[in-house]
Every structure is written in C-alpha cells, then in structure tokens.
Design an enzyme around this catalytic site. Structure first.
Site, PDB file in Angstrom:
ATOM      1  N   HIS A  50      -3.278   7.036   2.971  1.00 31.57           N
ATOM      2  CA  HIS A  50      -3.733   5.730   2.490  1.00 31.57           C
ATOM      3  C   HIS A  50      -4.992   5.353   3.260  1.00 31.57           C
ATOM      4  O   HIS A  50      -5.053   5.483   4.485  1.00 31.57           O
ATOM      5  CB  HIS A  50      -2.626   4.701   2.727  1.00 31.57           C
ATOM      6  CG  HIS A  50      -3.073   3.294   2.553  1.00 31.57           C
ATOM      7  ND1 HIS A  50      -3.834   2.899   1.475  1.00 31.57           N
ATOM      8  CD2 HIS A  50      -2.901   2.186   3.332  1.00 31.57           C
ATOM      9  CE1 HIS A  50      -4.108   1.608   1.592  1.00 31.57           C
ATOM     10  NE2 HIS A  50      -3.567   1.159   2.705  1.00 31.57           N
ATOM     11  N   ASN A  89     -10.197  -0.578   1.421  1.00 31.00           N
ATOM     12  CA  ASN A  89      -8.754  -0.415   1.224  1.00 31.00           C
ATOM     13  C   ASN A  89      -8.406  -0.846  -0.207  1.00 31.00           C
ATOM     14  O   ASN A  89      -8.379  -2.029  -0.514  1.00 31.00           O
ATOM     15  CB  ASN A  89      -8.021  -1.271   2.257  1.00 31.00           C
ATOM     16  CG  ASN A  89      -6.515  -1.179   2.141  1.00 31.00           C
ATOM     17  OD1 ASN A  89      -5.994  -0.678   1.144  1.00 31.00           O
ATOM     18  ND2 ASN A  89      -5.807  -1.668   3.147  1.00 31.00           N
ATOM     19  N   CYS A 139       0.814  -1.225   0.000  1.00 32.35           N
ATOM     20  CA  CYS A 139       0.000   0.000   0.000  1.00 32.35           C
ATOM     21  C   CYS A 139       0.841   1.266   0.000  1.00 32.35           C
ATOM     22  O   CYS A 139       0.321   2.342  -0.289  1.00 32.35           O
ATOM     23  CB  CYS A 139      -0.940  -0.004   1.195  1.00 32.35           C
ATOM     24  SG  CYS A 139      -2.000  -1.439   1.219  1.00 32.35           S
TER      25      CYS A 139
HETATM   26  N1  ACO Z   1     -16.772  -9.413  12.166  1.00 33.74           N
HETATM   27  C1  ACO Z   1     -16.965  -9.728  13.457  1.00 33.74           C
HETATM   28  N2  ACO Z   1     -15.961 -10.065  14.288  1.00 33.74           N
HETATM   29  C2  ACO Z   1     -14.730 -10.077  13.774  1.00 33.74           C
HETATM   30  C3  ACO Z   1     -14.464  -9.758  12.440  1.00 33.74           C
HETATM   31  C4  ACO Z   1     -15.534  -9.416  11.625  1.00 33.74           C
HETATM   32  N3  ACO Z   1     -15.397  -9.095  10.330  1.00 33.74           N
HETATM   33  N4  ACO Z   1     -13.133  -9.847  12.231  1.00 33.74           N
HETATM   34  C5  ACO Z   1     -12.571 -10.193  13.385  1.00 33.74           C
HETATM   35  N5  ACO Z   1     -13.536 -10.356  14.335  1.00 33.74           N
HETATM   36  C6  ACO Z   1     -13.392 -10.745  15.726  1.00 33.74           C
HETATM   37  C7  ACO Z   1     -12.075 -11.425  15.970  1.00 33.74           C
HETATM   38  O1  ACO Z   1     -12.196 -12.810  15.700  1.00 33.74           O
HETATM   39  C8  ACO Z   1     -11.844 -11.138  17.443  1.00 33.74           C
HETATM   40  O2  ACO Z   1     -12.564 -12.074  18.200  1.00 33.74           O
HETATM   41  P1  ACO Z   1     -11.879 -12.726  19.516  1.00 33.74           P
HETATM   42  O3  ACO Z   1     -11.599 -11.562  20.425  1.00 33.74           O
HETATM   43  O4  ACO Z   1     -12.945 -13.641  19.999  1.00 33.74           O
HETATM   44  O5  ACO Z   1     -10.649 -13.388  19.016  1.00 33.74           O
HETATM   45  C9  ACO Z   1     -12.503  -9.777  17.654  1.00 33.74           C
HETATM   46  O6  ACO Z   1     -13.367  -9.572  16.538  1.00 33.74           O
HETATM   47  C10 ACO Z   1     -11.521  -8.630  17.722  1.00 33.74           C
HETATM   48  O7  ACO Z   1     -10.562  -8.803  16.701  1.00 33.74           O
HETATM   49  P2  ACO Z   1      -9.410  -7.763  16.483  1.00 33.74           P
HETATM   50  O8  ACO Z   1      -8.504  -8.275  15.410  1.00 33.74           O
HETATM   51  O9  ACO Z   1      -8.790  -7.375  17.788  1.00 33.74           O
HETATM   52  O10 ACO Z   1     -10.244  -6.507  15.949  1.00 33.74           O
HETATM   53  P3  ACO Z   1      -9.705  -5.071  15.704  1.00 33.74           P
HETATM   54  O11 ACO Z   1     -10.456  -4.094  16.503  1.00 33.74           O
HETATM   55  O12 ACO Z   1      -8.208  -5.018  15.747  1.00 33.74           O
HETATM   56  O13 ACO Z   1     -10.145  -4.841  14.186  1.00 33.74           O
HETATM   57  C11 ACO Z   1      -9.140  -4.934  12.020  1.00 33.74           C
HETATM   58  C12 ACO Z   1      -9.678  -5.725  13.187  1.00 33.74           C
HETATM   59  C13 ACO Z   1     -10.292  -4.104  11.445  1.00 33.74           C
HETATM   60  C14 ACO Z   1      -8.619  -5.899  10.954  1.00 33.74           C
HETATM   61  C15 ACO Z   1      -8.008  -3.977  12.486  1.00 33.74           C
HETATM   62  O14 ACO Z   1      -7.095  -4.693  13.277  1.00 33.74           O
HETATM   63  C16 ACO Z   1      -7.274  -3.324  11.355  1.00 33.74           C
HETATM   64  O15 ACO Z   1      -7.838  -2.551  10.599  1.00 33.74           O
HETATM   65  N6  ACO Z   1      -5.966  -3.569  11.250  1.00 33.74           N
HETATM   66  C17 ACO Z   1      -5.171  -2.986  10.162  1.00 33.74           C
HETATM   67  C18 ACO Z   1      -5.351  -3.800   8.922  1.00 33.74           C
HETATM   68  C19 ACO Z   1      -4.871  -3.104   7.685  1.00 33.74           C
HETATM   69  O16 ACO Z   1      -4.934  -1.892   7.575  1.00 33.74           O
HETATM   70  N7  ACO Z   1      -4.400  -3.879   6.710  1.00 33.74           N
HETATM   71  C20 ACO Z   1      -4.027  -3.387   5.434  1.00 33.74           C
HETATM   72  C21 ACO Z   1      -2.656  -2.837   5.426  1.00 33.74           C
HETATM   73  S1  ACO Z   1      -2.255  -2.057   3.959  1.00 33.74           S
HETATM   74  C22 ACO Z   1      -1.675  -3.234   2.812  1.00 33.74           C
HETATM   75  O17 ACO Z   1      -0.498  -3.375   2.618  1.00 33.74           O
HETATM   76  C23 ACO Z   1      -2.626  -4.054   2.039  1.00 33.74           C
END
Ligand code: ACO
Length: 369
Positions: free
Chosen positions: A254, A284, A114
């Site tokens: 981004h 994204n 990204c």
């Molecule tokens: N719906 C419902 N629950 C979910 C979902 C979903 N879609 N996805 C995960 N959960 C659950 C998980 O299983 C977890 O459950 P648990 O506590 O029982 O294990 C709980 O929700 C919390 O999960 P977290 O991973 O802690 O959730 P978080 O608040 O961190 O949000 C997210 C997750 C949105 C992925 C966030 O961490 C994020 O945006 N991270 C950055 C990702 C990113 O930007 N990636 C792209 C980078 S750029 C590139 O190079 C492509």
C-alpha cells in the site's frame, strides 16, 4: 479437484488533474521539500467534478475485463473496497454493476480503509476456491479529495484519487491467490477516522461547521503502527503460503508513505529494488494504491508469469493484511485470444452519458434551488 483463483485481468483509472506539492504550498503552510522528505509524495491526482469513486471504478473495471477477455455478463461477484463510497447506500459496487452491465453479478462494498483491497481480494478468492463462484471483479476506488480538509496540512498533503481493479478467475491450474492474512485492532480507531456522517454523528449544521466530515488523523501513531504491522503481515502471509522470503519476486505494498515502505523492507531485510513504489506520483490512493501499483509494475515489465508476489497494506480501523499470489499473466496474451471489445465501447458510452446527465442535474439544482 482443487480450485484456484487466478488474477487474469487488471486495470486502473486516475483523474487527469495533477496537484503538485508546490500547488499545496500555495494553500497551506508547507513546502515541497517538507512533503517529499517526510512522505516521498511529489504529486497526486484529483477527481474532476463529474468524476466519483464509481466512475473511476467503472473505468478500471472495464480495463481489467478487457485484459482478462471476459464479458461483464460472466462476472459473478463485484466487490468494491472503498472509504469514499458513492453514497452511504446503495453500494458503489451496485453502481459499477449497472454501469458495466454485469447482469448476473452480486455486488457489495467492503470497508476496511486502505487494507480493503487485500480483504476484498481474499474474500473473492475464497468464494472462487470454495466453488461458490467462478469469476470476480475486485476493485479499490477512492475520491478521498472530497473528504480532505484542504486547510489541514497534516492530512491534505497525503491523499489522491484513483481506482484499480483485478479480475479473478477460477482455474484448476495451480497458482493465483495462495494465502492471505487479515487483522484489525479497533482500539486504534480514533487514530484515523472520519467522525461524522454516520449513525453516531449524523450530518447537522454543527458537524459541518466543526469540520467533522473531514479525515482526522494522528500521523505519528499511524506511522508507528504501520511500520510494525507491514513486516509482521508479510511474514505471516508468506509462511501461510509455505514459502520463504527468498521465493518472493516482488512486494507490492500500500502506497501511503515512502518512509513506511522503506522501514518495512528494512524490517524484512528485503531489497528495495524488489518493492514497487509509485507514491511519488499518486500519493495515498487508499484501497486503489495496490492495484494501481500492480498495473504499473506489469507495464514496466516487473511481473512475469509464475512470479510469487506479496500485497501488503494497513489502514484505518485499525486494519492490516497481506496476501501472497502467484502471477498468472494476461489471459488474452496467453491464449492469443482477443474477444470483440464492443461491450467496452458500449459501457463507456453509457458512463459518459451518465456523467452528462449528472452535470445537467447539478445545473438544474443549482438554478432552481
Ligand atoms: N508541512 C510542514 N510541516 C508540517 C506539515 C506539513 N505538511 N504537517 C505537519 N507538519 C509539522 C507538524 O505540525 C509538526 O510540528 P511541531 O513539531 O511544531 O508540532 C512537525 O511538522 C512534525 O510533525 P510530525 O507529525 O511528527 O511529522 P512526521 O515526520 O510524523 O510526518 C506524516 C507526518 C507525513 C503525516 C507521517 O506521520 C505519516 O506519514 N504518518 C502515516 C500517515 C498515513 O499513512 N496515513 C494513511 C493511513 S492509510 C488509510 O487508512 C487512509
């Protein structure tokens, strides 16, 4: 005389198909409320079967060339930043070069996930500033939907397809790309990666069965990393341009997650009103998100000639970076000069023909193999 690399054209292309959070809630165990509150994303675009990173890149590039009023034949260099290339090789940039008829252009792909658009912008600007070239096309193009596991709720909610392009042109007038920083930390590579399909794990029936051709991500780690580096990179790029945060009219980050962007703005003590946000509508789109957000900021009247702006991003690698630019505005409007656009119609017709050929090819393969 000092040479400057001005952004004189920009364009974007997104697929028509919209996939909403509610649509995804029918595919995996999630809800619109969960996705919106954790990411700010409400919907994303998904490429049609006859669209690919190269077709979206071509459409965005043609729009950017029209805006800059330059012909494809005047382009010296095409860089396509992408994590979802048309092929492992040849480069998607070469497909675009052929599609638009940029007969004298060198073309290559740049892989920095990204952050790729910022890296590509910097590379093209450096080539112009050094005197090596005069005109460049910098494109971010993705069809990450093709590498998404639609049964993995951790990742399938995040990504969308699209492309955005800038034309950079040499001018002796001060402005354009003023500074850039590019950073990486390969030790975090496994936080976000696509394990198979490369030379380490070539495609086999096993790698396919294990789902190793899909994006794998540790969301929490990426989140922590992103909030830290977005602030740092912005501050460094502004300092390198010998400016202060108060000089910045707009930050175009981004678009990965609204919470990451808000945390970065808080870290900088920068008002969110001066930050471009459109992750709600596109998700994204990786390398394409910054040029798409720039196009929309311009269309919304948020970019005026002379404005100092920051592009900042992070991604797999891990990589991150930022660039400061002085906004030039569209050359066509500045010079009140509109070149004949027939080359665009011609290139569009070629692109449609190629899509038809590809569909036909698919039909023949499906029927006889
Ligand atoms: N719906 C419902 N629950 C979910 C979902 C979903 N879609 N996805 C995960 N959960 C659950 C998980 O299983 C977890 O459950 P648990 O506590 O029982 O294990 C709980 O929700 C919390 O999960 P977290 O991973 O802690 O959730 P978080 O608040 O961190 O949000 C997210 C997750 C949105 C992925 C966030 O961490 C994020 O945006 N991270 C950055 C990702 C990113 O930007 N990636 C792209 C980078 S750029 C590139 O190079 C492509």
């Amino acid at each position: 005389m000092t040479r400057y690399a001005h952004i004189t054209g920009w364009g974007m292309a997104v697929p028509e198909k919209v996939l909403t959070n509610n649509d995804i809630a029918h595919m995996v165990d999630t809800t619109d409320e969960w996705i919106t509150s954790r990411t700010g994303i409400r919907e994303r675009r998904i490429a049609a079967p006859d669209q690919s990173s190269a077709t979206l890149a071509t459409d965005a590039a043609l729009e950017a060339l029209e805006m800059a009023s330059i012909k494809p034949g005047d382009v010296d260099l095409i860089i396509v930043a992408t994590s979802s290339p048309e092929y492992l090789f040849p480069a998607t940039a070469c497909v675009v070069q052929d599609n638009i008829g940029a007969k004298k252009a060198g073309a290559f792909d740049l892989s920095a996930a990204c952050s790729g658009f910022i890296y590509a912008l910097n590379m093209a600007a450096q080539a112009i500033q050094s005197g090596a070239i005069d005109n460049a096309l910098v494109i971010g193009a993705e069809t990450l939907s093709r590498f998404t596991n639609w049964q993995d709720r951790n990742t399938c909610i995040l990504f969308g397809d699209g492309a955005g392009a800038f034309v950079l042109q040499m001018s002796y007038e001060e402005g354009g790309v003023l500074s850039a920083v590019m950073r990486s930390d390969g030790s975090g590579g496994s936080s976000l990666y696509l394990p198979a399909g490369g030379s380490r794990h070539p495609a086999t029936a096993d790698t396919v069965a294990q789902g190793l051709h899909y994006i794998q991500m540790n969301g929490r780690e990426v989140f922590r990393f992103a909030t830290r580096v977005m602030t740092q990179a912005t501050q460094e790029a502004i300092a390198n341009a010998k400016l202060k945060l108060e000089d910045i009219a707009l930050i175009i980050p981004h678009q990965a997650n609204q919470r990451i962007i808000e945390a970065a703005a808080r870290g900088l003590d920068f008002p969110m009103e001066k930050v471009v946000l459109n992750v709600d509508r596109y998700g994204n789109t990786s390398t394409a998100s910054i040029p798409i957000a720039t196009c929309e900021a311009f269309n919304d009247g948020r970019l005026q000639p002379g404005d100092k702006i920051v592009f900042v991003g992070f991604g797999a690698g891990l990589t991150w970076g930022a660039a400061v630019a002085q906004w030039t505005g569209p050359v066509a409007v500045r010079r009140k000069l509109y070149l004949p656009l027939s080359y665009r119609a011609w290139a569009k017709a070629r692109s449609i023909l190629r899509r038809l050929m590809r569909r036909l090819e698919g039909l023949i393969w499906g029927r006889y193999l």
